[in-house]
Design a protein around this motif. Structure first.
Motif, PDB file in Angstrom:
ATOM      1  N   GLU E  37      55.035  -5.511  29.457  1.00  0.00           N
ATOM      2  CA  GLU E  37      54.319  -6.733  29.752  1.00  0.00           C
ATOM      3  C   GLU E  37      55.141  -7.544  30.746  1.00  0.00           C
ATOM      4  OE1 GLU E  37      52.740  -7.932  25.999  1.00  0.00           O
ATOM      5  OE2 GLU E  37      52.179  -9.885  26.825  1.00  0.00           O
ATOM      6  N   GLU E  39      55.047 -10.965  33.985  1.00  0.00           N
ATOM      7  CA  GLU E  39      54.351 -12.034  34.692  1.00  0.00           C
ATOM      8  C   GLU E  39      54.489 -11.788  36.185  1.00  0.00           C
ATOM      9  OE1 GLU E  39      55.519 -16.077  33.627  1.00  0.00           O
ATOM     10  OE2 GLU E  39      54.789 -16.700  35.614  1.00  0.00           O
ATOM     11  N   ARG E  63      49.503 -12.654  33.664  1.00  0.00           N
ATOM     12  CA  ARG E  63      50.266 -11.816  32.736  1.00  0.00           C
ATOM     13  C   ARG E  63      49.622 -10.430  32.793  1.00  0.00           C
ATOM     14  NH1 ARG E  63      50.737 -13.604  26.531  1.00  0.00           N
ATOM     15  NH2 ARG E  63      51.891 -11.790  25.768  1.00  0.00           N
TER      16      ARG E  63
END
Lengths: 94, 94, 94, 94, 94, 94, 94
Positions: E37, E39, E63
């Motif tokens: 994950e 940004e 995101r």
């Protein structure tokens, strides 16, 4: 017997050169590296090959240099030939 | 039973040649290298193959040289055939 | 339950042939090579696949030869099928 | 939390089927092969992908078969999903 | 210092999530699998990339989930970033 | 001596940064990972490269990040340079 | 004897530079790394190569840097040359 290559393929006959070392000893063909020199024996028609137009730029009788290990070795009437794509021919020797 | 190849595929039947050595001994087919000579048994329709137009340039009955190890070996009515792409056929022998 | 293949995919059901050896012993399917013969069970719609137009040329019910090891094996309602691309089908048997 | 796949990608949730052996023992999901069956959870917008136009042909809620080992496994809100390209979906089950 | 990615590249900053096991022990980020994950920190201009038109569909601040191991890790002002191609971004999380 | 790169190639000079560890010890450049930061020294003309139009988007003097291990290292006038394709440049640092 | 390269190929002759170490010892060419510097000896005609238009941008007599290990080494009139594709030439030295 006649061999007619397909597409952009070319049939060549390798030229094995006898060579004399500096000390005067003759090295027979089999004692040396795989030859890279050959004479063109037959030329395919070219045309559309794998979706691309290929024009044949080599001619029967020309002496050429080709990529070592390229192509398929075949035996016709007990003689050895190599069939390769024109793109595996590096240069013409004049 | 009839076999109909798809696209630019060709069905060939390998020709195994009996051969006599210089000393006169006959070598049966199985004692030699994989044969590279074959007869064409069936020819696909050609057309668009993988987004490219392919015209079939070989015909049933022609004797051809093909790339060793190319294609898929299949058994039809207990006989061995090879199905390969036309591009794996190197040359026609005339 | 119905299986509907996407794009240029085809669902086939392998045909396992019982075979009698010369000495008369029956070899069950599992004792032999992976079969290469199959029946077509479902055919995808074709169309644009990976940026190329593909027309489906096989039909449900045809008996075909396919590339060994091609495609994905799946189990539907406890039966084994193979899903492969039409290009992995070598020939139609008639 | 919502997951929105990009391009020709699809988010699927694998369906793990409990299965009873012939002797009556229940095999829990973890004792079996990797499942190939899944439900579609989210579908990307398609469009130009790697220079080619891709139209999305699957829909959220469909039950599909997919290529084993294809795609990337991700964990969202502690649940496991797989994100793969539409081309890795083999067939829709109806 | 500002980082401006070229072509269809995107700069991301991985999000490392602290996680509590069922027994209540906190697993610090380094004890877990590589995070997937991130940004988005910077987005390239897109345009012609490798002869194909690429439109950028992600934005700074989103995101995203990305392919594990994709891209190049770089250190700018002593912070770790990853630069990858937009195509290695699997999905946006909303 | 002047070096003029061909096609979409770029000549860069790596920037080796001296770095102080937390304990205050200075790590000379050779004790660290291969640097990924460089200054652009020369830019090729772009144009048709491998059948595709490439426009050069970097300029001499820019500070860039590049793919570790990309390109060819060369020595000119006893100084080390790297020649790589513009596509191996990840980002410009401003 | 004259060598005429085909397509986008170029014939080069490597330049082996004698070099003096700091302690004053002369290192003969054979004790060093494979040289990457060469002079162009012959240039092919360019044109359609593998379905793409290639224009030749190097000229006989230019001094160039080339990809180590690229191309085929050939011996003509007992001298060593390398035949490579123009794309394996990295830069011209002026």
């Amino acid at each position: 017997m006649k061999i007619r290559p397909l597409g952009d393929r070319v049939v060549i006959k390798k030229i094995e050169v006898e060579e004399t070392t500096k000390s005067g000893i003759v090295l027979p063909g089999t004692a040396k590296e795989k030859p890279q020199e050959a004479e063109i024996v037959a030329v395919g028609p070219g045309g559309m090959v794998d979706g691309k137009q290929v024009n044949m730029e080599v001619k029967v009788g020309q002496r050429v240099l080709f990529s070592k290990y390229a192509g398929n070795e075949v035996k016709i009437d007990n003689k050895d030939y190599t069939i390769l794509k024109q793109d595996d021919i590096l240069a013409v020797i004049e």
